[in-house]
Structure formats: C-alpha cells, structure tokens
Write a protein that holds these residues in place. Structure first.
Motif, PDB file in Angstrom:
ATOM      1  N   ASP A  53       0.790  -1.238   0.000  1.00  0.00           N
ATOM      2  CA  ASP A  53       0.000   0.000   0.000  1.00  0.00           C
ATOM      3  C   ASP A  53       0.823   1.289   0.000  1.00  0.00           C
ATOM      4  OD1 ASP A  53      -2.417  -1.315  -0.181  1.00  0.00           O
ATOM      5  OD2 ASP A  53      -2.862  -1.201   1.956  1.00  0.00           O
ATOM      6  N   VAL A  54       2.111   1.234  -0.316  1.00  0.00           N
ATOM      7  CA  VAL A  54       2.926   2.453  -0.315  1.00  0.00           C
ATOM      8  C   VAL A  54       2.433   3.412  -1.399  1.00  0.00           C
ATOM      9  CG1 VAL A  54       5.252   3.393  -0.610  1.00  0.00           C
ATOM     10  CG2 VAL A  54       4.920   1.261   0.652  1.00  0.00           C
ATOM     11  N   ALA A  55       2.202   2.901  -2.606  1.00  0.00           N
ATOM     12  CA  ALA A  55       1.698   3.758  -3.690  1.00  0.00           C
ATOM     13  C   ALA A  55       0.303   4.290  -3.347  1.00  0.00           C
ATOM     14  CB  ALA A  55       1.678   2.999  -5.014  1.00  0.00           C
ATOM     15  N   ASP A  56      -0.535   3.428  -2.796  1.00  0.00           N
ATOM     16  CA  ASP A  56      -1.893   3.844  -2.421  1.00  0.00           C
ATOM     17  C   ASP A  56      -1.862   4.975  -1.404  1.00  0.00           C
ATOM     18  OD1 ASP A  56      -2.415   1.632  -3.969  1.00  0.00           O
ATOM     19  OD2 ASP A  56      -3.461   0.510  -2.409  1.00  0.00           O
ATOM     20  N   ASP A  57      -1.013   4.831  -0.391  1.00  0.00           N
ATOM     21  CA  ASP A  57      -0.915   5.857   0.648  1.00  0.00           C
ATOM     22  C   ASP A  57      -0.426   7.185   0.067  1.00  0.00           C
ATOM     23  OD1 ASP A  57      -1.748   3.940   2.467  1.00  0.00           O
ATOM     24  OD2 ASP A  57       0.264   3.553   3.253  1.00  0.00           O
ATOM     25  N   GLU A  58       0.506   7.103  -0.886  1.00  0.00           N
ATOM     26  CA  GLU A  58       1.019   8.319  -1.531  1.00  0.00           C
ATOM     27  C   GLU A  58      -0.087   9.023  -2.304  1.00  0.00           C
ATOM     28  OE1 GLU A  58       3.852  11.191  -2.281  1.00  0.00           O
ATOM     29  OE2 GLU A  58       4.066   9.449  -0.984  1.00  0.00           O
ATOM     30  N   ILE A  59      -0.871   8.257  -3.035  1.00  0.00           N
ATOM     31  CA  ILE A  59      -1.971   8.843  -3.802  1.00  0.00           C
ATOM     32  C   ILE A  59      -2.982   9.500  -2.867  1.00  0.00           C
ATOM     33  CG2 ILE A  59      -3.958   8.301  -5.268  1.00  0.00           C
ATOM     34  CD1 ILE A  59      -2.135   6.112  -6.572  1.00  0.00           C
ATOM     35  N   VAL A  60      -3.380   8.787  -1.828  1.00  0.00           N
ATOM     36  CA  VAL A  60      -4.384   9.323  -0.891  1.00  0.00           C
ATOM     37  C   VAL A  60      -3.877  10.602  -0.231  1.00  0.00           C
ATOM     38  CG1 VAL A  60      -5.644   8.874   1.257  1.00  0.00           C
ATOM     39  CG2 VAL A  60      -5.532   7.119  -0.514  1.00  0.00           C
ATOM     40  N   SER A  61      -2.589  10.677   0.038  1.00  0.00           N
ATOM     41  CA  SER A  61      -2.056  11.876   0.694  1.00  0.00           C
ATOM     42  C   SER A  61      -2.046  13.084  -0.252  1.00  0.00           C
ATOM     43  CB  SER A  61      -0.647  11.623   1.231  1.00  0.00           C
ATOM     44  OG  SER A  61       0.302  11.586   0.185  1.00  0.00           O
ATOM     45  N   ARG A  62      -2.048  12.843  -1.557  1.00  0.00           N
ATOM     46  CA  ARG A  62      -1.935  13.945  -2.517  1.00  0.00           C
ATOM     47  C   ARG A  62      -3.222  14.277  -3.272  1.00  0.00           C
ATOM     48  NH1 ARG A  62       3.734  14.218  -5.416  1.00  0.00           N
ATOM     49  NH2 ARG A  62       5.123  13.465  -3.800  1.00  0.00           N
ATOM     50  N   ILE A  63      -4.115  13.333  -3.403  1.00  0.00           N
ATOM     51  CA  ILE A  63      -5.301  13.545  -4.231  1.00  0.00           C
ATOM     52  C   ILE A  63      -6.232  14.569  -3.583  1.00  0.00           C
ATOM     53  CG2 ILE A  63      -6.806  11.738  -3.292  1.00  0.00           C
ATOM     54  CD1 ILE A  63      -7.309  10.981  -6.323  1.00  0.00           C
ATOM     55  N   ALA A  64      -6.918  15.334  -4.432  1.00  0.00           N
ATOM     56  CA  ALA A  64      -7.811  16.385  -3.936  1.00  0.00           C
ATOM     57  C   ALA A  64      -9.191  16.237  -4.564  1.00  0.00           C
ATOM     58  CB  ALA A  64      -7.221  17.755  -4.275  1.00  0.00           C
ATOM     59  N   SER A  65     -10.136  16.907  -3.970  1.00  0.00           N
ATOM     60  CA  SER A  65     -11.494  16.914  -4.495  1.00  0.00           C
ATOM     61  C   SER A  65     -11.492  17.382  -5.946  1.00  0.00           C
ATOM     62  CB  SER A  65     -12.362  17.839  -3.641  1.00  0.00           C
ATOM     63  OG  SER A  65     -13.684  17.835  -4.121  1.00  0.00           O
ATOM     64  N   GLY A  66     -12.215  16.655  -6.795  1.00  0.00           N
ATOM     65  CA  GLY A  66     -12.292  17.002  -8.207  1.00  0.00           C
ATOM     66  C   GLY A  66     -11.240  16.334  -9.071  1.00  0.00           C
ATOM     67  N   ASP A  67     -10.202  15.759  -8.451  1.00  0.00           N
ATOM     68  CA  ASP A  67      -9.197  15.025  -9.212  1.00  0.00           C
ATOM     69  C   ASP A  67      -9.794  13.718  -9.734  1.00  0.00           C
ATOM     70  OD1 ASP A  67      -7.312  16.975  -8.663  1.00  0.00           O
ATOM     71  OD2 ASP A  67      -6.137  15.750  -7.280  1.00  0.00           O
ATOM     72  N   ILE A  68      -9.091  13.102 -10.667  1.00  0.00           N
ATOM     73  CA  ILE A  68      -9.505  11.821 -11.241  1.00  0.00           C
ATOM     74  C   ILE A  68      -8.453  10.781 -10.866  1.00  0.00           C
ATOM     75  CG2 ILE A  68      -9.936  10.549 -13.376  1.00  0.00           C
ATOM     76  CD1 ILE A  68     -10.633  13.289 -14.674  1.00  0.00           C
ATOM     77  N   LEU A  69      -8.906   9.622 -10.395  1.00  0.00           N
ATOM     78  CA  LEU A  69      -8.019   8.522 -10.071  1.00  0.00           C
ATOM     79  C   LEU A  69      -8.346   7.341 -10.974  1.00  0.00           C
ATOM     80  CD1 LEU A  69      -5.925   6.968  -8.352  1.00  0.00           C
ATOM     81  CD2 LEU A  69      -7.809   6.447  -6.758  1.00  0.00           C
ATOM     82  N   ILE A  70      -7.287   6.729 -11.525  1.00  0.00           N
ATOM     83  CA  ILE A  70      -7.427   5.514 -12.312  1.00  0.00           C
ATOM     84  C   ILE A  70      -6.850   4.373 -11.474  1.00  0.00           C
ATOM     85  CG2 ILE A  70      -6.938   4.360 -14.501  1.00  0.00           C
ATOM     86  CD1 ILE A  70      -8.360   7.257 -14.644  1.00  0.00           C
TER      87      ILE A  70
END
Length: 145
Positions: A55-72
């Motif tokens: 989950d290292v990549a997952d944790d990095e994404i969650v820490s940076r993603i913001a409202s309105g962003d798109i996640l694939i």
C-alpha cells in the motif's frame, strides 16, 4: 483538476490513452508506481516513484489527491479512500466507482479475499478487451469535459 494513476498494475494500452488525453486536454497526469515507467516527454506527465511495500503507492496517492481530481485504479480500498476525499474514480476497464456503489464493491472484495485465503481458487479478471479500452476512454473523456 489532475489525473492520478495507480500505475503498478495499469495496462500499457490504458497508459497510452491517458498520455494522449492529458496532452489533448492539457491536464496534469501523475503516475504513481514503485518502479520506473517509460513516460512521454511532456511537462504535463510525471511519475512519483515510491518504495516497494504493501500500500505504499496507495498511501502516496491518498495523501496527494484532492477533491475534483480523477483517479485511475482497480484497487477498491484505494478507490474508497479517494472517493471520501471527493475524487472521481474509474477503473482501467472503464467502470466508474461512486459513493453509492463502493460499499458493495468493498463487501464483494472482502468476500473474495476470504474465499482465496481459505484455499478456493477464484481466478483472475479476464484480459482487457477492445470494449474495455473503449469504455475507459469514454469515461475518461466524460470526466475531462
């Protein structure tokens, strides 16, 4: 708006669609993976390389993603976390997750995990089809509009 990609398991054909869409719409795209990826030479497209680990990549994404962003991502727990932060989430097969459907997906994922841990062979997903690629491209275009 920014596009984030859980890139460790993202198929190359989907990455290519993402590269073209980011360039066409001038939308920043960040690939998050634990290994280097070949990227086109564009200032809009970058990679965040994380260390190997659960989950290292997952944790990095969650820490940076913001409202309105798109996640694939096809990772259901990651999708749930991103939805909680107000992001849009689609899978590489073009399935759109939302707050109304993610709980059922989490329940099914947990059930399948229980089956696998008890020795039941559940198989994997089918190969990415042309219809899947088209569904992904359509969902991405819809979110970028």
């Amino acid at each position: 708006m920014q596009i984030w990609v859980d890139a460790d398991a993202c198929p190359k054909v989907v990455r290519d669609i993402l590269f073209r869409a980011a360039t066409r719409t001038q939308t920043p795209l960040t690939m998050v993976a634990n290994h280097p990826l070949p990227l086109p030479g564009s200032p809009l497209i970058k990679q965040v390389q994380v260390s190997k680990g659960f989950d290292v990549a997952d944790d990095e994404i969650v820490s940076r993603i913001a409202s309105g962003d798109i996640l694939i991502t096809a990772d259901i727990p990651l999708a749930a976390d991103a939805l909680e932060k107000g992001a849009h989430v689609i899978t590489p097969r073009g399935e759109k997750f939302d707050k109304g459907t993610i709980r059922a997906k989490l329940t099914m994922r947990d059930f399948m995990d229980t089956l696998r841990s008890s020795g039941v062979h559940t198989g994997g997903p089918p190969a990415l089809s042309a219809a899947d690629r088209q569904a992904f491209a359509n969902q991405l275009d819809q979110l970028l509009r």
